[in-house]
Design an enzyme around this catalytic site. Sequence first.
Site, PDB file in Angstrom:
ATOM      1  N   LYS A  28      -1.130   3.112   6.370  1.00  0.00           N
ATOM      2  CA  LYS A  28      -1.484   1.823   5.456  1.00  0.00           C
ATOM      3  C   LYS A  28      -0.288   1.555   4.681  1.00  0.00           C
ATOM      4  O   LYS A  28       0.261   0.319   4.812  1.00  0.00           O
ATOM      5  CB  LYS A  28      -2.766   1.961   4.452  1.00  0.00           C
ATOM      6  CG  LYS A  28      -3.003   0.941   3.635  1.00  0.00           C
ATOM      7  CD  LYS A  28      -4.420   1.194   3.096  1.00  0.00           C
ATOM      8  CE  LYS A  28      -4.547   2.032   2.243  1.00  0.00           C
ATOM      9  NZ  LYS A  28      -4.067   1.680   0.816  1.00  0.00           N
ATOM     10  N   GLY A 101      -4.298  -2.744  -3.973  1.00  0.00           N
ATOM     11  CA  GLY A 101      -3.262  -2.664  -4.865  1.00  0.00           C
ATOM     12  C   GLY A 101      -1.828  -2.584  -4.138  1.00  0.00           C
ATOM     13  O   GLY A 101      -0.919  -3.272  -4.751  1.00  0.00           O
ATOM     14  N   ASP A 326      -3.181  10.256  -2.990  1.00  0.00           N
ATOM     15  CA  ASP A 326      -4.691   9.714  -2.581  1.00  0.00           C
ATOM     16  C   ASP A 326      -5.517  10.859  -1.663  1.00  0.00           C
ATOM     17  O   ASP A 326      -6.473  10.540  -1.524  1.00  0.00           O
ATOM     18  CB  ASP A 326      -4.205   8.466  -1.267  1.00  0.00           C
ATOM     19  CG  ASP A 326      -3.570   7.411  -1.916  1.00  0.00           C
ATOM     20  OD1 ASP A 326      -3.787   7.124  -3.113  1.00  0.00           O
ATOM     21  OD2 ASP A 326      -2.776   6.907  -1.126  1.00  0.00           O
TER      22      ASP A 326
HETATM   23  C1  S3P Z   1       1.091   3.183  -2.017  1.00  0.00           C
HETATM   24  C2  S3P Z   1       1.339   4.196  -3.198  1.00  0.00           C
HETATM   25  C3  S3P Z   1       0.459   4.829  -3.940  1.00  0.00           C
HETATM   26  C4  S3P Z   1      -0.852   5.029  -3.230  1.00  0.00           C
HETATM   27  C5  S3P Z   1      -1.301   3.824  -2.462  1.00  0.00           C
HETATM   28  C6  S3P Z   1      -0.235   3.358  -1.459  1.00  0.00           C
HETATM   29  C7  S3P Z   1       2.219   2.772  -1.392  1.00  0.00           C
HETATM   30  O1  S3P Z   1       0.164   4.154  -4.984  1.00  0.00           O
HETATM   31  O2  S3P Z   1      -1.946   5.650  -4.059  1.00  0.00           O
HETATM   32  O3  S3P Z   1      -2.300   4.209  -1.762  1.00  0.00           O
HETATM   33  O4  S3P Z   1       1.998   2.300  -0.330  1.00  0.00           O
HETATM   34  O5  S3P Z   1       3.243   2.620  -2.107  1.00  0.00           O
HETATM   35  P1  S3P Z   1       1.141   4.408  -6.608  1.00  0.00           P
HETATM   36  O6  S3P Z   1       2.563   3.966  -6.080  1.00  0.00           O
HETATM   37  O7  S3P Z   1       0.510   3.356  -7.367  1.00  0.00           O
HETATM   38  O8  S3P Z   1       0.906   5.745  -6.978  1.00  0.00           O
END
Ligand code: S3P
Length: 444
Positions: A28, A101, A326
């Site tokens: 992802k 997010g 995660d």
């Molecule tokens: C991600 C970073 C992580 C992770 C998210 C994917 C990314 O979040 O939890 O599922 O792709 O940069 P954070 O950077 O807020 O910890």
Amino acid sequence: MAQTQEMKPLTASPSEALVGEARIPGDKSMSHRALLLSALAIGEAGIDGLLEGEDVLRTAAALRACGVAIERADSGRWQVEGRGVGGLSEPEQVLDLGNSGTGVRLLMGVLACQPIRIFLTGDASLNRRPMRRVSDPLSRMGVTFALRGEQFLPGLMEGPERLLPITYEMPVASAQVKSAVLLAGLAAPGSTGVIETQPTRDHSERLLAHLGAKVVADAGDGSQEVRIEGEQELTAKDLTVMADPSSAAFPAVAAALLPGSAVTMKGVSTNPLRCGLYHCLEEMGAEVVLTNEREQSGEPVADLSIAGGRLHGIEVPANRAPSMIDEYPILAVAAAAAEGRSIMRGLGELRVKESDRLQAVADGLEANGVAVAIDGDDLIVDGCGGRVPGGGRAATHMDHRIAMSFLVMGLAAERPVTVDDASFIDTSFPGFAELMRTLGAKLS
Ligand code: S3P
């Protein structure tokens, strides 16, 4: 939590050994970045192995709304026509990033690169997550934000005519924040830096470098600084997205918990900043074997095999959290079936994920007869030394990983476990239930 779409319950029943090869969907994190960086590059890129989950499809739709031509061929290859840094146009509609997010925070960094106005929103879960962590540094670079209550979506942002380079010391360990600043830094004069005290996933840095950007990481005393040179263009390249180790985690833990299991997954990311869970599983007594280690589009990958066994509890130090942020929900499920106590330290960031994962995990374990406690930012699980009682229902709170974790628990329980809503699984792992069934899992 407010939810608009219909909930789809799913039940996992006690299962025997899982056996076979599991085809894990694309990573992802890498899929979002492959689309975003290809959109910023000069030239056309073909992307193979892209995760076609809801989150990534939202990022593709948002880029299209900003004038980027993105097509999916029948072969499954995605074609992106790069517009160059600063080449996106103002969208005519609100950009809705759904549950993602990563999508919205990285997009904010990309959108900062041109003086356009953008309205951003998400679903009920995303609209409760903190955005100040990204708007604060981008504001310092000259971007204007109007966020609901100063910190939430829906919101409006507008990039300046000329961005300012900054050096930003991150108050939280977040690859999303680091990436947003570095992506905005592409359009700023001079160099933009991010200082992190705990190393977080480095997919943005790797892919930027792979596409020709000047980006360097300097390790200091207890911290590292990542710097990017601004006002440079990226060169589009064909990319292959590796299989997602965060998705592989679900069949992996299921296999580790069910004696006699043997599951293989090909082309999984072995990026050291993503592999914390697999170290934990080995420490707990599972057999994890990597073969055919190689590099793919600037990232290390390997074929991963995992065999079932008896697991024992472990203590997971706080400094491992960024490499498996995660994976705590599924690790907690492994801990619940292990022998003895597990303590997972420093999990404060879990409270601001797709749900408050610390609470959701504790509630789901308790509802299924597992002794669990939250102590500050630590999670303590007393393992059952075999099948957990089960028989309960877990509330998923619009969170794909909570749903998959408790379904895995049901496979390794004495009685079935039901999750109240499996629909969000599609955000990261379309086809999860079918794939698990082909391995021998009982899901209905
Ligand atoms: C991600 C970073 C992580 C992770 C998210 C994917 C990314 O979040 O939890 O599922 O792709 O940069 P954070 O950077 O807020 O910890």
